[in-house]
Scaffold this motif. Structure first.
Motif, PDB file in Angstrom:
ATOM      1  N   LEU A  34      10.931 -60.692  18.247  1.00 26.44           N
ATOM      2  CA  LEU A  34      10.017 -59.266  18.182  1.00 26.44           C
ATOM      3  C   LEU A  34      11.035 -58.548  19.016  1.00 26.44           C
ATOM      4  O   LEU A  34      11.297 -58.625  19.753  1.00 26.44           O
ATOM      5  CB  LEU A  34       8.166 -59.478  18.743  1.00 26.44           C
ATOM      6  N   SER A  35      10.001 -56.220  19.057  1.00 23.11           N
ATOM      7  CA  SER A  35      11.106 -55.515  19.730  1.00 23.11           C
ATOM      8  C   SER A  35       9.128 -55.173  19.561  1.00 23.11           C
ATOM      9  O   SER A  35       8.858 -55.164  19.473  1.00 23.11           O
ATOM     10  CB  SER A  35      12.165 -54.814  18.717  1.00 23.11           C
TER      11      SER A  35
ATOM     12  N   ALA B  54      31.410 -52.136  20.190  1.00 22.12           N
ATOM     13  CA  ALA B  54      30.922 -50.318  20.468  1.00 22.12           C
ATOM     14  C   ALA B  54      29.375 -50.481  19.837  1.00 22.12           C
ATOM     15  O   ALA B  54      29.354 -50.897  18.561  1.00 22.12           O
ATOM     16  CB  ALA B  54      31.779 -49.869  20.646  1.00 22.12           C
ATOM     17  N   ASN B  55      28.092 -49.702  20.418  1.00 19.15           N
ATOM     18  CA  ASN B  55      27.451 -49.488  19.869  1.00 19.15           C
ATOM     19  C   ASN B  55      27.740 -48.033  19.163  1.00 19.15           C
ATOM     20  O   ASN B  55      27.789 -47.246  20.596  1.00 19.15           O
ATOM     21  CB  ASN B  55      25.878 -49.733  20.529  1.00 19.15           C
ATOM     22  N   LEU B  56      27.595 -47.775  18.172  1.00 17.18           N
ATOM     23  CA  LEU B  56      28.294 -45.752  18.351  1.00 17.18           C
ATOM     24  C   LEU B  56      26.912 -45.428  17.602  1.00 17.18           C
ATOM     25  O   LEU B  56      26.766 -44.466  18.442  1.00 17.18           O
ATOM     26  CB  LEU B  56      28.821 -46.031  16.788  1.00 17.18           C
ATOM     27  N   ALA B  57      25.286 -45.900  16.824  1.00 21.23           N
ATOM     28  CA  ALA B  57      24.937 -44.702  16.992  1.00 21.23           C
ATOM     29  C   ALA B  57      23.463 -45.939  16.269  1.00 21.23           C
ATOM     30  O   ALA B  57      23.921 -46.993  16.175  1.00 21.23           O
ATOM     31  CB  ALA B  57      24.794 -43.920  15.394  1.00 21.23           C
ATOM     32  N   VAL B  58      21.501 -45.573  16.868  1.00 22.14           N
ATOM     33  CA  VAL B  58      21.028 -46.793  16.261  1.00 22.14           C
ATOM     34  C   VAL B  58      19.669 -45.173  16.266  1.00 22.14           C
ATOM     35  O   VAL B  58      19.190 -44.178  17.051  1.00 22.14           O
ATOM     36  CB  VAL B  58      20.694 -47.430  17.512  1.00 22.14           C
ATOM     37  N   TRP B  59      19.338 -45.640  15.091  1.00 21.47           N
ATOM     38  CA  TRP B  59      18.554 -43.959  14.395  1.00 21.47           C
ATOM     39  C   TRP B  59      17.131 -44.502  13.982  1.00 21.47           C
ATOM     40  O   TRP B  59      17.555 -45.766  13.544  1.00 21.47           O
ATOM     41  CB  TRP B  59      18.868 -43.547  13.301  1.00 21.47           C
ATOM     42  N   TYR B  60      16.236 -44.340  15.122  1.00 25.36           N
ATOM     43  CA  TYR B  60      15.055 -45.521  14.966  1.00 25.36           C
ATOM     44  C   TYR B  60      13.811 -44.217  15.123  1.00 25.36           C
ATOM     45  O   TYR B  60      13.985 -43.192  15.657  1.00 25.36           O
ATOM     46  CB  TYR B  60      14.635 -46.379  15.399  1.00 25.36           C
ATOM     47  N   GLU B  61      12.267 -44.631  14.927  1.00 20.78           N
ATOM     48  CA  GLU B  61      11.487 -43.435  15.264  1.00 20.78           C
ATOM     49  C   GLU B  61      11.400 -43.214  16.613  1.00 20.78           C
ATOM     50  O   GLU B  61      11.059 -44.496  17.739  1.00 20.78           O
ATOM     51  CB  GLU B  61      10.008 -43.758  14.760  1.00 20.78           C
ATOM     52  N   ILE B  62      11.753 -41.988  16.987  1.00 18.85           N
ATOM     53  CA  ILE B  62      11.775 -41.897  19.178  1.00 18.85           C
ATOM     54  C   ILE B  62      10.753 -40.990  18.562  1.00 18.85           C
ATOM     55  O   ILE B  62       9.355 -41.046  19.798  1.00 18.85           O
ATOM     56  CB  ILE B  62      12.989 -41.903  19.421  1.00 18.85           C
ATOM     57  N   ASN B  63      10.386 -40.376  17.756  1.00 13.81           N
ATOM     58  CA  ASN B  63       8.973 -39.669  18.091  1.00 13.81           C
ATOM     59  C   ASN B  63       7.503 -39.735  17.706  1.00 13.81           C
ATOM     60  O   ASN B  63       7.030 -39.498  17.018  1.00 13.81           O
ATOM     61  CB  ASN B  63       8.927 -37.529  17.140  1.00 13.81           C
ATOM     62  N   ASN B  64       7.426 -40.611  19.486  1.00  8.35           N
ATOM     63  CA  ASN B  64       5.901 -41.850  18.648  1.00  8.35           C
ATOM     64  C   ASN B  64       5.671 -41.831  20.506  1.00  8.35           C
ATOM     65  O   ASN B  64       5.869 -42.496  21.127  1.00  8.35           O
ATOM     66  CB  ASN B  64       6.569 -42.838  18.659  1.00  8.35           C
ATOM     67  N   ASN B  65       5.015 -41.564  20.406  1.00  8.87           N
ATOM     68  CA  ASN B  65       4.130 -41.688  21.940  1.00  8.87           C
ATOM     69  C   ASN B  65       3.914 -42.863  22.697  1.00  8.87           C
ATOM     70  O   ASN B  65       4.567 -42.525  23.814  1.00  8.87           O
ATOM     71  CB  ASN B  65       2.765 -40.978  22.363  1.00  8.87           C
ATOM     72  N   GLU B  70       9.642 -48.701  18.165  1.00  9.84           N
ATOM     73  CA  GLU B  70       9.982 -49.770  18.464  1.00  9.84           C
ATOM     74  C   GLU B  70       9.837 -51.560  18.392  1.00  9.84           C
ATOM     75  O   GLU B  70      10.453 -51.425  18.030  1.00  9.84           O
ATOM     76  CB  GLU B  70      10.695 -49.724  20.600  1.00  9.84           C
ATOM     77  N   LYS B  71       8.913 -51.054  18.086  1.00  7.68           N
ATOM     78  CA  LYS B  71       8.104 -52.542  17.219  1.00  7.68           C
ATOM     79  C   LYS B  71       9.138 -53.116  16.448  1.00  7.68           C
ATOM     80  O   LYS B  71       9.234 -54.215  15.523  1.00  7.68           O
ATOM     81  CB  LYS B  71       6.748 -51.976  16.836  1.00  7.68           C
ATOM     82  N   TRP B  72       9.964 -51.626  15.653  1.00 14.20           N
ATOM     83  CA  TRP B  72      10.336 -52.216  14.059  1.00 14.20           C
ATOM     84  C   TRP B  72      11.828 -51.856  14.524  1.00 14.20           C
ATOM     85  O   TRP B  72      12.692 -52.496  13.193  1.00 14.20           O
ATOM     86  CB  TRP B  72      10.053 -50.853  12.769  1.00 14.20           C
ATOM     87  N   LEU B  73      12.733 -52.099  15.344  1.00 10.27           N
ATOM     88  CA  LEU B  73      13.815 -52.444  15.556  1.00 10.27           C
ATOM     89  C   LEU B  73      13.914 -54.011  15.233  1.00 10.27           C
ATOM     90  O   LEU B  73      15.821 -53.689  15.291  1.00 10.27           O
ATOM     91  CB  LEU B  73      14.169 -51.558  17.628  1.00 10.27           C
ATOM     92  N   ALA B  74      13.735 -54.617  15.335  1.00 13.09           N
ATOM     93  CA  ALA B  74      14.208 -56.371  14.980  1.00 13.09           C
ATOM     94  C   ALA B  74      14.363 -56.705  13.784  1.00 13.09           C
ATOM     95  O   ALA B  74      14.853 -57.273  12.789  1.00 13.09           O
ATOM     96  CB  ALA B  74      12.613 -56.874  15.940  1.00 13.09           C
TER      97      ALA B  74
END
Lengths: 269, 170
Positions: A34-35, B54-65, B70-74
């Motif tokens: 989990l993250s 190297a981590n070049l890019a990670v696109w995820y849902e950041i517009n969330n209060n 982050e829950k779905w990054l896994a």
């Protein structure tokens, strides 16, 4: 970490037909990797034939112990026991690996009462009062059972994986939340803290209901108690090993039966 | 459509590049599905032992209060295993919002902090995409660093990713 030994209630769930292999007891977490900073898992717990279908009996939660990444014990939340399964939630408040374990220590007996074969399961302290004085052919077995699964929030760690040194236990070489299809994982089995050689381990993947072949594999521990599993496909897997010895701590028991079972999630590559 | 990665905004791309730039292009395909959400995407450079260079890019849902994205990054399973679980997001210059359908170009100057310590050798560019109520796909492009000026290495996704390429751009 001392589980409460409320064997009588667990016995209801585990008082199953004669063969120890007729049913499988399992824990099924909603996720294992989990993250995010507010992770929870919800867990099903049942005794059934098909993995991981709840179709027979709920697993009682009296002996459930959740060990946190720092080794402390945390309380499961929202426990509930229904017709076919129990459920509970665990708040993964801190990053790291949690161990969810149901550990039971009970006694089973078989005897003849006026010529009729009888079986009994219960707590060691009730043996004397619940088995008739005139029982013949009395055979008492101590049953130590450990059922586990593991979940990790964020970065995995090893503190909760430490064995207790009692009964049959699994010592992960490969972290149990770092399992991927097509890769090989290695584990060690211990009995009372020492390597358990030559033990057979059954490995089964869930979802048998939707396929015609059970796909069960077996592995055998080597002289160091070590065994390896190559996960053919992603999925939820259940492993089980069993051993018997003469080291019962219940004085009426000659034999001690040890069972270890665990649920592992194997992720796609 | 060209979109500059967050790096542009953070100033890491400012000024003329000292040498050639590393250019990575990632195409997010248009999909005919009942419920579409933009995929989470991770782009990283892996050594032969699968450790992350190297981590070049990670696109995820950041517009969330509540940072629920982050829950779905896994679900970016390989990235999570190799890098994500050891990191704290957001990462300046690496993480950003999910991207729409189209080809997205990432450019990294050779003196970029992410690349300047990259020792010469064999690597893989890895791109992983995971979509809510959708699939997951991982593409790998092996390359030798430093890259030859004239080479453009490409891979083509089958489901969640379209064309992916890595090249040196003057």
């Amino acid at each position: 970490m001392k589980p409460l030994l409320k064997w009588s209630t667990l016995a209801l769930a585990l008082a199953l037909p004669v063969s120890a292999h007729a049913h499988r007891a399992w824990l099924l977490p909603s996720a294992t990797v989990l993250s995010g900073n507010d992770a929870w898992v919800s867990v099903d717990a049942a005794v059934s034939n098909g993995l991981f279908n709840f179709e027979h009996q709920p697993l009682r939660l009296d002996n459930l112990v959740v060990t946190a990444p720092d080794g402390s014990t945390v309380n499961p939340q929202n426990p509930s026991t229904g017709k076919y399964r129990s459920t509970f939630d665990v708040h993964l408040a801190n990053p790291g690996t949690y161990k969810l374990a149901v550990v039971s220590d009970g006694v089973s007996a078989s005897y003849k009462d006026k010529g009729e074969r009888k079986r009994w399961r219960g707590k060691a302290e009730n043996l004397a009062s619940e088995i008739p004085a005139g029982a013949e052919d009395l055979k008492v077995t101590q049953n130590l059972r450990r059922l586990e699964t593991f979940v990790t929030a964020g970065k995995p760690n090893d503190v909760a994986l430490k064995p207790s040194g009692q009964g049959l236990e699994l010592i992960p070489v490969t972290h149990p939340n770092d399992l991927f299809a097509k890769s090989t994982a290695t584990f060690i089995l211990h009995i009372d803290g020492t390597p358990a050689a030559d033990l057979k381990v059954a490995i089964a993947r869930g979802g048998e209901r939707y396929r015609t072949k059970p796909e069960e594999q077996t592995a055998t521990t080597d002289k160091d108690g070590k065994f390896a599993v190559t996960w053919a496909e992603p999925g939820m897997y259940w492993i089980e090993a069993e051993a018997t010895d003469g080291k019962a701590t219940v004085k009426e028991a000659k034999e001690r039966r040890l069972t270890y079972a665990a649920t592992f999630e194997v992720l796609p590559e | 459509m060209r979109i500059w990665v967050t790096l542009g905004a953070t100033g890491l791309l400012a000024g003329p590049a000292l040498g050639a730039d590393l250019q990575v292009q990632v195409e997010i395909p248009k999909l005919d599905v009942a419920e579409y959400h933009r995929p989470y995407v991770a782009v990283w450079i892996e050594r032969p032992d699968h450790s992350v260079a190297a981590n070049l890019a990670v696109w995820y849902e950041i517009n969330n209060n509540k940072n629920e994205g982050e829950k779905w990054l896994a679900d970016l399973r390989q990235w999570w295993r190799r890098a994500g679980r050891d990191l704290t997001v957001p990462i300046d210059g690496v993480t950003g919002a999910t991207r729409p359908v189209g080809t997205h170009t990432l450019e990294f100057a050779s003196d970029n902090a992410l690349l300047k310590d990259l020792a010469p050798g064999q690597y893989e560019l890895v791109v992983e995409a995971a979509r809510e109520v959708g699939g997951r796909e991982v593409l790998r492009i092996p390359f030798q660093w430093p890259l030859d000026q004239s080479t453009k290495l490409e891979a083509k996704g089958e489901s969640e990713l379209g064309a992916v390429s890595v090249a040196i751009k003057d």
